[in-house]
Motif scaffolding. Structure first.
Motif, PDB file in Angstrom:
ATOM      1  N   ILE A 145    -110.922  55.911 -50.787  1.00  0.00           N
ATOM      2  CA  ILE A 145    -112.283  55.663 -50.735  1.00  0.00           C
ATOM      3  C   ILE A 145    -112.611  53.928 -50.508  1.00  0.00           C
ATOM      4  O   ILE A 145    -112.291  53.225 -51.574  1.00  0.00           O
ATOM      5  N   LYS A 146    -113.063  53.821 -49.417  1.00  0.00           N
ATOM      6  CA  LYS A 146    -113.125  52.273 -49.119  1.00  0.00           C
ATOM      7  C   LYS A 146    -114.360  51.658 -49.269  1.00  0.00           C
ATOM      8  O   LYS A 146    -114.465  50.521 -49.540  1.00  0.00           O
ATOM      9  N   SER A 147    -115.445  52.534 -49.072  1.00  0.00           N
ATOM     10  CA  SER A 147    -116.869  51.842 -49.530  1.00  0.00           C
ATOM     11  C   SER A 147    -117.830  53.132 -49.622  1.00  0.00           C
ATOM     12  O   SER A 147    -117.673  54.087 -48.937  1.00  0.00           O
ATOM     13  N   MET A 148    -119.046  52.691 -50.477  1.00  0.00           N
ATOM     14  CA  MET A 148    -120.116  53.647 -50.525  1.00  0.00           C
ATOM     15  C   MET A 148    -121.045  53.362 -49.630  1.00  0.00           C
ATOM     16  O   MET A 148    -121.922  54.260 -49.664  1.00  0.00           O
ATOM     17  N   ASP A 149    -121.020  52.359 -48.943  1.00  0.00           N
ATOM     18  CA  ASP A 149    -122.004  52.062 -47.910  1.00  0.00           C
ATOM     19  C   ASP A 149    -121.617  52.528 -46.536  1.00  0.00           C
ATOM     20  O   ASP A 149    -120.736  51.940 -45.752  1.00  0.00           O
ATOM     21  N   SER A 150    -122.085  53.753 -46.001  1.00  0.00           N
ATOM     22  CA  SER A 150    -121.815  54.427 -44.992  1.00  0.00           C
ATOM     23  C   SER A 150    -122.052  53.615 -43.659  1.00  0.00           C
ATOM     24  O   SER A 150    -121.170  53.816 -42.748  1.00  0.00           O
ATOM     25  N   ALA A 151    -122.966  52.798 -43.529  1.00  0.00           N
ATOM     26  CA  ALA A 151    -123.246  52.112 -42.475  1.00  0.00           C
ATOM     27  C   ALA A 151    -122.381  50.910 -42.296  1.00  0.00           C
ATOM     28  O   ALA A 151    -121.735  50.644 -41.287  1.00  0.00           O
ATOM     29  N   VAL A 152    -121.812  50.135 -43.312  1.00  0.00           N
ATOM     30  CA  VAL A 152    -120.521  49.113 -43.501  1.00  0.00           C
ATOM     31  C   VAL A 152    -119.493  50.067 -43.059  1.00  0.00           C
ATOM     32  O   VAL A 152    -118.682  49.436 -42.344  1.00  0.00           O
ATOM     33  N   HIS A 153    -119.304  51.019 -43.536  1.00  0.00           N
ATOM     34  CA  HIS A 153    -118.008  51.989 -43.277  1.00  0.00           C
ATOM     35  C   HIS A 153    -118.010  52.104 -41.987  1.00  0.00           C
ATOM     36  O   HIS A 153    -116.739  51.916 -41.267  1.00  0.00           O
ATOM     37  N   ARG A 154    -119.018  52.564 -41.231  1.00  0.00           N
ATOM     38  CA  ARG A 154    -118.828  52.791 -39.713  1.00  0.00           C
ATOM     39  C   ARG A 154    -118.659  51.576 -39.070  1.00  0.00           C
ATOM     40  O   ARG A 154    -117.941  51.798 -37.972  1.00  0.00           O
ATOM     41  N   GLU A 155    -119.313  50.548 -39.489  1.00  0.00           N
ATOM     42  CA  GLU A 155    -119.368  49.293 -38.407  1.00  0.00           C
ATOM     43  C   GLU A 155    -117.621  48.866 -38.711  1.00  0.00           C
ATOM     44  O   GLU A 155    -117.087  48.372 -37.577  1.00  0.00           O
ATOM     45  N   TRP A 156    -116.966  48.980 -39.544  1.00  0.00           N
ATOM     46  CA  TRP A 156    -115.527  48.380 -39.802  1.00  0.00           C
ATOM     47  C   TRP A 156    -114.675  49.564 -39.336  1.00  0.00           C
ATOM     48  O   TRP A 156    -113.415  49.021 -38.734  1.00  0.00           O
ATOM     49  N   THR A 157    -114.720  50.873 -39.593  1.00  0.00           N
ATOM     50  CA  THR A 157    -113.616  51.575 -39.290  1.00  0.00           C
ATOM     51  C   THR A 157    -113.890  52.641 -38.128  1.00  0.00           C
ATOM     52  O   THR A 157    -113.223  53.247 -37.769  1.00  0.00           O
ATOM     53  N   GLY A 158    -115.195  52.768 -37.697  1.00  0.00           N
ATOM     54  CA  GLY A 158    -115.763  53.583 -36.513  1.00  0.00           C
ATOM     55  C   GLY A 158    -116.349  54.727 -36.883  1.00  0.00           C
ATOM     56  O   GLY A 158    -117.046  55.396 -35.889  1.00  0.00           O
ATOM     57  N   TYR A 159    -116.554  55.053 -38.205  1.00  0.00           N
ATOM     58  CA  TYR A 159    -116.993  56.249 -38.875  1.00  0.00           C
ATOM     59  C   TYR A 159    -117.869  56.027 -40.232  1.00  0.00           C
ATOM     60  O   TYR A 159    -117.196  55.312 -40.719  1.00  0.00           O
ATOM     61  N   GLY A 160    -118.695  56.907 -40.487  1.00  0.00           N
ATOM     62  CA  GLY A 160    -119.476  56.527 -41.742  1.00  0.00           C
ATOM     63  C   GLY A 160    -118.513  57.291 -42.689  1.00  0.00           C
ATOM     64  O   GLY A 160    -117.580  57.855 -42.482  1.00  0.00           O
ATOM     65  N   ASN A 161    -118.947  57.456 -44.010  1.00  0.00           N
ATOM     66  CA  ASN A 161    -118.156  57.854 -45.094  1.00  0.00           C
ATOM     67  C   ASN A 161    -118.654  59.217 -45.696  1.00  0.00           C
ATOM     68  O   ASN A 161    -118.270  59.595 -46.613  1.00  0.00           O
ATOM     69  N   GLU A 162    -119.887  59.702 -45.147  1.00  0.00           N
ATOM     70  CA  GLU A 162    -120.409  61.039 -45.566  1.00  0.00           C
ATOM     71  C   GLU A 162    -119.285  62.161 -45.533  1.00  0.00           C
ATOM     72  O   GLU A 162    -119.223  62.742 -46.744  1.00  0.00           O
ATOM     73  N   ARG A 163    -118.390  62.391 -44.732  1.00  0.00           N
ATOM     74  CA  ARG A 163    -117.418  63.220 -44.617  1.00  0.00           C
ATOM     75  C   ARG A 163    -116.455  63.097 -45.711  1.00  0.00           C
ATOM     76  O   ARG A 163    -115.899  63.920 -46.498  1.00  0.00           O
ATOM     77  N   ILE A 164    -116.000  61.905 -45.699  1.00  0.00           N
ATOM     78  CA  ILE A 164    -115.062  61.546 -46.771  1.00  0.00           C
ATOM     79  C   ILE A 164    -115.522  61.851 -48.230  1.00  0.00           C
ATOM     80  O   ILE A 164    -114.485  62.512 -48.989  1.00  0.00           O
ATOM     81  N   LEU A 165    -116.769  61.442 -48.342  1.00  0.00           N
ATOM     82  CA  LEU A 165    -116.941  61.575 -49.822  1.00  0.00           C
ATOM     83  C   LEU A 165    -117.442  63.067 -50.233  1.00  0.00           C
ATOM     84  O   LEU A 165    -117.074  63.491 -51.367  1.00  0.00           O
ATOM     85  N   ASP A 166    -117.739  63.768 -49.278  1.00  0.00           N
ATOM     86  CA  ASP A 166    -117.826  65.263 -49.325  1.00  0.00           C
ATOM     87  C   ASP A 166    -116.734  65.929 -49.439  1.00  0.00           C
ATOM     88  O   ASP A 166    -116.566  66.782 -50.188  1.00  0.00           O
ATOM     89  N   ASN A 167    -115.657  65.376 -48.873  1.00  0.00           N
ATOM     90  CA  ASN A 167    -114.289  66.045 -48.954  1.00  0.00           C
ATOM     91  C   ASN A 167    -113.692  65.800 -50.387  1.00  0.00           C
ATOM     92  O   ASN A 167    -113.133  66.942 -50.979  1.00  0.00           O
ATOM     93  N   PHE A 168    -114.059  64.630 -50.729  1.00  0.00           N
ATOM     94  CA  PHE A 168    -113.368  64.123 -52.179  1.00  0.00           C
ATOM     95  C   PHE A 168    -114.187  65.294 -53.205  1.00  0.00           C
ATOM     96  O   PHE A 168    -113.716  65.892 -54.162  1.00  0.00           O
ATOM     97  N   THR A 169    -115.678  65.227 -53.163  1.00  0.00           N
ATOM     98  CA  THR A 169    -116.141  66.102 -54.233  1.00  0.00           C
ATOM     99  C   THR A 169    -115.838  67.563 -54.037  1.00  0.00           C
ATOM    100  O   THR A 169    -115.757  67.779 -54.996  1.00  0.00           O
TER     101      THR A 169
END
Length: 352
Positions: free
Chosen positions: A227-251
């Motif tokens: 889990i790299k960041s809780m900020d989806s916009a920043v996550h998208r800017e740096w990795t290419g995708y937001g974090n919504e799917r990642i956090l949902d998958n972990f939950t």
């Protein structure tokens, strides 16, 4: 993000997304592309472990220490220091003349000669042709990153380390790239390991359909989840995708498999997630799911540049430039995690 860093990241992201040749058609049925099998690892799950690295990842993290893992197809690595073109070697050029150009001997003196590769040409080769090209190099200056392997072929290699697993509580860890990008193959590999009495783990960035994670989880003894960041916009800017799917998958993984040990890891990257607030947000999220009582532990990882040379060998610039992480800041982050009650055992050892 600074403009120069943004530009480097975008250029590298474009370079790492180039299409490759007809390797899928020529690869054996029910195989996956493996770029490394690492033995005797101590940091990728409990005990002594054998790590199988699969190629292909949806994210493009600019700090990735295994850039050869990002593309799904095979690719060529070239280390000029190993090249013996100055001794008159031209075997790579004979294997694929259109992909090789000699450089450094314009004066007619070969002492400093090396080669330059046309990677656009190499990307059009099929699996057999690019394999022959890499094997033509006698000094191993040119190597092939990735070869197709089948489940039993991999497990036969992993099983040779069984004595170390038995004594240490270790086993197989599947990494990448992103192992969940290979749903059927990964499930069969994990299930096959269990059939042979080998415990299993995966290292995942979490970006995949939940069905892939759920299928793997049925055959897992341990999960290392980024889990790299809780900020989806920043996550998208740096990795290419937001974090919504990642956090949902972990939950969802937590809800479906509360008994499964889950080590959450965060690489602390300068300019991306290196604030105390970034880490506190992740800690709060994990506590909200039950924390240690829910078999969740947490480990921040210090940013390093160990993979920089690999980028150059792949014909790419290192996207992160000369950025460094402040050690004092990392120590503050580590203290926050230690105080949270979520710290992984390795973090306690590091703080001794």
């Amino acid at each position: 993000m600074q403009h120069a860093l943004t530009e480097r990241i975008l250029l590298d992201r474009e370079a790492s997304l180039r299409p490759t040749g007809e390797w899928r058609r020529l690869a054996p049925k029910n195989s996956a592309m493996v770029f490394n099998i690492q033995h005797y690892s101590l940091h990728d799950g409990p005990g002594i472990r054998t790590i199988v690295f699969l190629k292909g990842c949806p994210l493009r993290c600019p700090w990735c220490s295994n850039p050869e893992s990002q593309r799904f197809g095979p690719e060529v690595s070239y280390v000029a220091d190993k090249c013996i073109a100055s001794m008159g070697c031209d075997r790579c050029a004979l294997a694929c003349p259109s992909a090789v150009r000699r450089v450094g001997d314009d004066t007619g003196v070969n002492d400093s000669a090396t080669i330059s590769l046309d990677r656009d040409v190499l990307d059009q080769l099929d699996l057999n042709a690019i394999t022959r090209f890499a094997k033509a190099c006698p000094s191993k200056a040119i190597t092939l990153e990735g070869r197709p392997m089948q489940v039993d072929e991999i497990l036969d290699i992993v099983e040779r380390d069984e004595v170390f697993f038995d004594r240490s509580g270790g086993g197989l860890t599947v990494s990448g790239g992103e192992p969940l990008a290979h749903r059927t193959f990964l499930t069969n590999l994990l299930a096959g390991a269990h059939e042979r009495g080998i415990t299993t783990a995966i290292e995942t960035c979490g970006y995949a359909p939940y069905a892939s994670l759920a299928s793997a989880a049925e055959h897992l003894d341990y999960v290392l989840f980024d889990i790299k960041s809780m900020d989806s916009a920043v996550h998208r800017e740096w990795t290419g995708y937001g974090n919504e799917r990642i956090l949902d998958n972990f939950t969802r993984l937590f809800a479906d498999h509360p008994e499964l040990p889950k080590l959450v890891r965060t690489p602390i990257i300068p300019g991306f997630n290196d604030s105390l607030e970034d880490i506190e947000a992740i800690v709060d999220f994990l506590h909200g799911l039950g924390g240690r009582e829910a078999n969740i532990t947490y480990q921040p990882l210090h940013y390093h540049r160990f993979g920089e040379g690999k980028y150059h060998a792949l014909g790419r610039d290192y996207p992160m430039g000369d950025i460094k992480l402040d050690d004092a800041l990392f120590n503050e982050i580590r203290d926050i995690v230690l105080a949270s009650g979520l710290a992984a055992d390795a973090l306690y050892k590091d703080s001794d």
